[in-house]
Design an enzyme around this catalytic site. Sequence first.
Site, mmCIF file in Angstrom:
data_model
loop_
_atom_site.group_PDB
_atom_site.id
_atom_site.type_symbol
_atom_site.label_atom_id
_atom_site.label_comp_id
_atom_site.label_asym_id
_atom_site.label_seq_id
_atom_site.Cartn_x
_atom_site.Cartn_y
_atom_site.Cartn_z
ATOM 1 N N SER A 1 42.759 35.940 39.511
ATOM 2 C CA SER A 1 41.593 36.202 38.997
ATOM 3 C C SER A 1 41.396 35.656 37.396
ATOM 4 C CB SER A 1 41.363 37.668 39.092
ATOM 5 O OG SER A 1 42.546 38.240 38.326
ATOM 6 N N SER B 1 47.616 36.953 39.406
ATOM 7 C CA SER B 1 46.292 36.297 38.946
ATOM 8 C C SER B 1 46.838 35.761 37.470
ATOM 9 C CB SER B 1 45.437 37.615 38.643
ATOM 10 O OG SER B 1 45.047 38.061 39.764
ATOM 11 N N LYS C 1 40.681 37.295 28.392
ATOM 12 C CA LYS C 1 40.183 37.629 29.526
ATOM 13 C C LYS C 1 39.044 38.587 29.485
ATOM 14 C CE LYS C 1 41.471 38.394 34.583
ATOM 15 N NZ LYS C 1 42.778 38.633 35.416
#
Lengths: 478, 93, 475
Positions: free
Chosen positions: C146, C170, C71
């Site tokens: 997210s 998330s 990420k």
Amino acid sequence: MAQNDTLIKGWQPVIGLEVHVQLMTNTKLFSPAKNQFGEDANTLVDLIDLGLPGVLPVLNEGAMKQGIKFGLATNAKIAETMIFDRKNYFYPDLPKGYQITQLHYPIVRDGVVEVNGKKIRIHQAHLEEDAGKSMHDKYDDKSVIDLNRSGVPLLEIVSEPDIRSASEAVNYLKKIHQIITYLDISDGNMSQGSMRCDANVSIMKPEDKEFGTRAEIKNINSFKFVEKAINFEIKRQIKILEANGTVEQETRLYDSIKDETRSMRTKEFANDYRYFPCPDLVPTNITEELIESVKENMDELPEEKQDRFMNSYNLNEYDAGVICADKETANFFEKVVENADVQLAAKWIIGDLNALLNKHDMDLQESKIDAENFSELIQKITDNTISGKIAKEVLEEMWNTGAKVSEVIDSKGMQQISDAGELENIIEIILNENTDQVNAYKSGKDKLFGFFVGQVMKATQGKANPGLVNELLKKKLS
Amino acid sequence: MDKIELKNLLFLARISAKENEYPEIIKKLENTFELIDEMQDLDLSDLEPLNNPLELSNVTRIDKDKNRNDKKKFLDNSPESDEDYFNVPKIIE
Amino acid sequence: MNFKQQRDNFRAKKISAVEAVEESLRKIKDDQLNIFINHFEQEALSNARHIDNNFDDFIAKPLSGVPIAHKDIFCTEGLPTTCGSKMLENFIPPYDSTVVKNCLDAGSIMVAKTNMDEFAMGSSNETSYFGAVSNPWNHDLVPGGSSGGAAACVSANLTTISTGTDTGGSIRQPAALCGITGLKPTYGLVSRWGMIAFCSSMDQAGPFSRDAFGCAALLDAMASYDEKDSTSTKRQDTNFEESLSKNFGSLKVGVIKNIQELDISEDVINAYETSKTVLSGLGHKLVEVDFSELSSGICSYYVIAPAECSSNLSRFDGVKYGYRSKGEKDIANLYMNTRSDGFGDEVKKRILIGTHVLSAGFYDAYYLQAQKVRRMIKLKFENFFKDVDLIFMPTTLDQAFEKNRKSDDPNRMYKEDLLTIPANLAGLPAISFPNGFKNNLPIAGQLIGKYFAEDLLLNTTNKIQEVTDWHKMTP
């Protein structure tokens, strides 16, 4: 609350001091960057000090121990649990946009220091990180930022508003300075910024129940300016109140060139720092064991040292007080008396040596005098190698060149004449050359004794052992 | 929330917005406040606040330096700098 | 292909690291779902070659020879790390995050950084400066957020493992919407050093993979005690991959009483009920648990997270790194314009909320109260766990939803975090795994465990995945 001897035009000044002290640790408060003064800009900056995304603080245990030391030295309460908070505001030299400090759970609380017999209370002392430096002179349209200082550990010492005059404030500051230098907490150098002082000043009528509105004075960077800034501010406030105006609660900067305080540019909105506990750090429980271990490893406090000197070395209170006023001198003394007479050493340190230091406005460290050499000087007086008078000359030479005592004495032929036979011969000659005075003396003019002594000294270029001269002269003249 | 409060908030956060955007922003914020206000009904007076979920304590580091000098790297990576310093528009005190 | 197969192939020398990376990069370059912000062909191939050339050193490592996507919230030294924001569009960190370093040491090869909601704020991956991500199952739908990119990456088979972060759900929520397995570890198990902070007291990095096995191996690599992180905890020597084959016996599993009272969709409830049967079938005992009081967690979360983020994001001022608004003549405008241009709307909104709840006069009513709610939730869980070993509930209220969804309720997306938030507030570990399929979209279930019960979570999920096939479905 009123102290009659500090009233000015009938007004009682009330002063509280906030002293920021840079701690002497190897590394910064939350980063492992070196904690050092005077290096090239931006060379002592760790990732953490730059506030890069993703970096995290870790507490320096050395800084914590320094705080505990200060608490012990001021008889304060050491926190059972201390917590770090974030103080949020924007400034270019504050990389994270917040300062990590302690608001509700400081490391130290409720201490006290004694200043000329009066107790001045310390509200609290807390740990926090210093900001970087911004400078505005390099370019016309730009300011520059140096982050070397960003993250340096500070101990902020906040006094209660117990101080009643500018000179009392200076004395308090000097006391704090003595404590922090004695304990190696900080080098307390105001001109370099390792000790900084802000003063909160207000005035009131002696009969008032509440304090007046206070102004905070910043940008004071010497003991002398502390006194001047506070005195100016007191006068300024008196003028306002006597004209029936009101004192504004504000921050003012001290201008040392004009010797005045000036209001800082007021911001449109009050700054709300939105303190909250720093979630990247965890609370620290300070145990009795930790406090004990700090205590054991702590150097003596000035008062303790003074007591010890009085007891072990048989110094009187005054002498011990002067010698222990700063740690350097006290350490110097102890080294000197390892091999030299205590009382004589004390006399010479307090007298001649101190006089030289004051005359040249120097610290002991900065001078060329070292303890071993000085010790030898005292020894040479004690064993009659040189007289006290000659010793003064030797000291002067040591001060100027750093030369060893024995070298100076030999090269200048300063050895004291202590040979009784030699002195008797000289005395013989003097007395034979001054028969009139001898007769005058013998018929009652006692004062002439000094004349004979002086003549012997002259004949020996001051090297004659005074005590022996006295003894032999007395014998010869009786 | 009124315009002055929002103006203050924007300043504290150093975020700008045009005056004509204020009503929309205020509405958005108030929607969220409505949501979080629901916890005001709870009586939690006998509870201690919880900061760190695992309630850790006493994490410290030994006072030893790492002797890193990343000056060039940091300055090169910055939006504006000279050889020695980060540069910003003139700050007037 | 799943992670285990890919790793076995490397270990058996059927496929080299270079070949695996090339395959991955081919797919990455073809990606139409906007899953990635940057990919690193040169570095990845060079790294893969190194691993192939030192095969013996890497064969036994947990992630040996397997490509991974991180990420874009994890700092990667010398390579861009944007956090989904214009503010860091061109930011090149001078250091590696611990997570990235650990995964590298474990033998994986980073091929790309995945797209994400800006500064990890969002539940749909629509707030990214680099554009929205599409759900691999249906390109008109969101993948969740997210960590939307990271979940989509594994779901679409571009890598078999990826890393995400979970602050309010998330990892778990995108895992649920994309039909893969994702785990949020106990707070402190994985180091936050180098992980760009959103809400410091809740952020946790965690693994994505198709199944529990992949997550276990990746967690083995990721988790480590880090003295650079004051909130890091010791690992207690658990090997999560090995724990998969342990026998934990019959467990007491808490299930939600009165699930009908919560705003959960029929399809999700049905999948949940089916899973309960599976759990019973595996020998576990189901115990009803009253979840109703945990709903105040949303209030608490939407005070604490904005509060901490408003402070964490203050460092983005254009002075030392990142975006700076050009041509500013005074410092005040520099701050204002840098931050107003550099941040997106959702981020600005949360900063304002955070600033407000910490303000003088509001601190007690909001921030302090929220921290007390947090305490209450932690105590509730402590109570639950006196009677049960695990808690089982759905991960989300509904399946993946359409991009640009309009709603009458402006707080709808926030409220949808209902089931994931409590574990974040209390710092407990939780795993989401596929447990159903309807409307051509995946559905997921969530297990929450006691502190440091990741082994139990992974083991139980693994056992479930041995007798079900949901996790094997691919778009």
